[in-house]
Motif scaffolding. Structure first.
Motif, short mmCIF file in Angstrom:
data_model
loop_
_atom_site.label_atom_id
_atom_site.label_comp_id
_atom_site.label_asym_id
_atom_site.label_seq_id
_atom_site.Cartn_x
_atom_site.Cartn_y
_atom_site.Cartn_z
N GLY A 65 24.33 -37.23 -23.39
CA GLY A 65 23.80 -36.01 -23.58
C GLY A 65 23.63 -35.74 -25.05
N LYS A 66 24.75 -36.19 -25.77
CA LYS A 66 24.52 -35.60 -27.24
C LYS A 66 23.17 -36.42 -27.88
N SER A 69 19.99 -35.21 -26.66
CA SER A 69 19.91 -33.60 -26.86
C SER A 69 19.28 -33.63 -28.58
N ARG A 73 15.87 -32.10 -30.09
CA ARG A 73 15.96 -31.17 -31.30
C ARG A 73 15.24 -31.85 -32.32
N VAL A 107 14.20 -34.28 -21.39
CA VAL A 107 15.16 -33.49 -20.42
C VAL A 107 15.21 -34.20 -19.14
N ASN A 110 17.48 -37.50 -19.34
CA ASN A 110 18.83 -36.93 -19.41
C ASN A 110 19.27 -36.84 -18.01
#
Length: 144
Positions: A65-66, A69, A73, A107, A110
């Protein structure tokens, strides 16, 4: 050195440096020119996808997830936010659309733990990353 405002689809040096810092990139950007900042964003994106792939394969949900993400970003707050839609014309608009698509796919990757979608996101950005690296000598000559 690059002028304060570039005549490309990308924004000013300060805005790119701020975006780069916001996404948590680890390399110093104090002396980086705008071209190098974008190159660093592309490299950090690739690194994030590699980390996400490894985390999915190892069943490390939090790390996955990190990493995803961070990749999202980089795309949203770095690459897409750095576009200059006024001066960049059709190229900047096309890049914006590509970056929006990649963000949506990240997304989904993930949520689904989907390596194939990560591969797609990598394949979509890699030609841009390589082209950006390839034009660096030309870009440097143009401003000197």
């Amino acid at each position: 050195m690059y002028p304060a405002a570039m005549t490309s689809p990308f924004g000013r040096t300060g805005a790119l440096a701020q975006a780069y810092r916001r996404i948590g990139a680890e390399t110093s950007v104090v002396d980086a020119d705008p071209h190098r900042l974008i190159e660093l964003l592309f490299d950090a994106y690739v690194d994030s996808l590699v980390q996400a792939r490894g985390a999915i394969q190892a069943g490390q949900t939090e790390a996955k997830g990190k990493a995803i993400s961070r990749a999202a970003r980089i795309v949203d707050e770095g690459l897409k936010a750095g576009l200059n839609l006024d001066k960049g014309g059709r190229l900047a608009a096309d890049l914006r659309d590509l970056y929006e698509y990649v963000s949506l796919r990240l997304v989904l990757a993930n949520v689904r733990n989907d390596l194939a979608i990560l591969d797609e996101c990598s394949r979509l950005i890699e030609p841009l990353r390589q082209a950006w690296k390839d034009i660096r000598p030309t870009a440097l000559r143009a401003v000197n």
